[in-house]
Write a protein that holds these residues in place. Sequence first.
Motif, PDB file in Angstrom:
ATOM      1  N   GLY A  34       1.007  -1.079  -0.075  1.00 44.91           N
ATOM      2  CA  GLY A  34       0.270   0.338   0.280  1.00 44.91           C
ATOM      3  C   GLY A  34       0.719   0.922   0.152  1.00 44.91           C
TER       4      GLY A  34
ATOM      5  N   GLY B 214      -2.951   0.301  -6.549  1.00 41.78           N
ATOM      6  CA  GLY B 214      -4.127   0.443  -5.159  1.00 41.78           C
ATOM      7  C   GLY B 214      -6.180   0.451  -5.859  1.00 41.78           C
ATOM      8  N   ALA B 215      -5.552   0.787  -7.457  1.00 46.69           N
ATOM      9  CA  ALA B 215      -7.502   0.509  -7.523  1.00 46.69           C
ATOM     10  C   ALA B 215      -7.809  -0.079  -9.625  1.00 46.69           C
ATOM     11  CB  ALA B 215      -8.284   1.915  -8.446  1.00 46.69           C
TER      12      ALA B 215
ATOM     13  N   ASP C 138      -0.916  -5.261  -5.707  1.00 45.44           N
ATOM     14  CA  ASP C 138      -1.307  -4.612  -4.667  1.00 45.44           C
ATOM     15  C   ASP C 138      -1.315  -6.067  -4.149  1.00 45.44           C
ATOM     16  OD1 ASP C 138      -2.634  -3.612  -2.355  1.00 45.44           O
ATOM     17  OD2 ASP C 138      -4.022  -2.215  -3.405  1.00 45.44           O
ATOM     18  N   THR C 139      -1.191  -6.338  -2.882  1.00 41.66           N
ATOM     19  CA  THR C 139      -1.144  -7.324  -1.856  1.00 41.66           C
ATOM     20  C   THR C 139      -1.823  -6.675  -1.603  1.00 41.66           C
ATOM     21  OG1 THR C 139       0.661  -6.784  -0.030  1.00 41.66           O
ATOM     22  CG2 THR C 139       1.637  -7.904  -1.894  1.00 41.66           C
ATOM     23  N   ARG C 140      -2.672  -6.106  -0.393  1.00 43.38           N
ATOM     24  CA  ARG C 140      -3.807  -5.773   0.885  1.00 43.38           C
ATOM     25  C   ARG C 140      -4.770  -6.340  -0.260  1.00 43.38           C
ATOM     26  NH1 ARG C 140      -3.593   0.543   1.168  1.00 43.38           N
ATOM     27  NH2 ARG C 140      -3.576  -0.216  -1.221  1.00 43.38           N
ATOM     28  N   ARG C 141      -5.456  -5.684  -1.547  1.00 44.45           N
ATOM     29  CA  ARG C 141      -6.087  -6.246  -2.366  1.00 44.45           C
ATOM     30  C   ARG C 141      -6.500  -7.556  -3.354  1.00 44.45           C
ATOM     31  NH1 ARG C 141      -7.761  -3.318  -6.726  1.00 44.45           N
ATOM     32  NH2 ARG C 141      -5.635  -3.227  -7.487  1.00 44.45           N
ATOM     33  N   GLY C 142      -4.465  -8.704  -2.336  1.00 45.39           N
ATOM     34  CA  GLY C 142      -4.930 -10.630  -3.191  1.00 45.39           C
ATOM     35  C   GLY C 142      -3.866 -10.112  -4.106  1.00 45.39           C
TER      36      GLY C 142
ATOM     37  N   LYS D 241      -7.224  -2.967 -11.253  1.00 53.04           N
ATOM     38  CA  LYS D 241      -7.193  -4.755 -11.055  1.00 53.04           C
ATOM     39  C   LYS D 241      -5.780  -4.820  -9.893  1.00 53.04           C
ATOM     40  CE  LYS D 241      -5.418  -5.170 -15.980  1.00 53.04           C
ATOM     41  NZ  LYS D 241      -4.634  -5.273 -17.255  1.00 53.04           N
ATOM     42  N   THR D 242      -5.626  -6.376 -10.153  1.00 50.98           N
ATOM     43  CA  THR D 242      -4.431  -5.520  -8.300  1.00 50.98           C
ATOM     44  C   THR D 242      -3.648  -5.832  -9.190  1.00 50.98           C
ATOM     45  OG1 THR D 242      -4.704  -8.375  -8.620  1.00 50.98           O
ATOM     46  CG2 THR D 242      -6.487  -7.425  -7.336  1.00 50.98           C
TER      47      THR D 242
END
Length: 145
Positions: free
Chosen positions: A50, A91-92, A134-138, A94-95
């Motif tokens: 993030g 951050g928004a 973005d690892t926060r969203r997988g 696609k991951t």
Amino acid sequence: SSYFIFKFRAKKMWNLVSLLLVSVVGVALAGPKSVGHVNSLSGKCFESDGSGFTCDAGPETVVWDPDAPCGDGKAYIHAAPNAGSAPMTAGAGKTVHTYFSATVKNPEQFASLVGTCAPSPVAIGPMTSWQVADTRRGGRCQEAA
């Protein structure tokens, strides 16, 4: 005896508060990490928690993200000559985002657009690409740099 108990607890509480403050300041100061010059990024993938990543670009080079949710024909501008760098976080949308850098025509026109969506730059020289997940969203890299 209650004075000594109070003094002991106050000292322990102060140690706990100090530890908490150091932790909060450490998190607050954790900003984007530099991944170096764009010429060394080709084909690499970086996993972001993030805070994201920044990069160094050349004097005629622009860095952009066409995977950002900016609309058709637009991209998020991450770096331009004399304008610094906006963190690459994926951050928004696609991951995993693919970022591009290249020498572009009139690169100075992108300096005021760093950190915003703008018409996608048109490369007039070789392009370099890399990815950020973005690892926060997988999001995950197939092979992290």
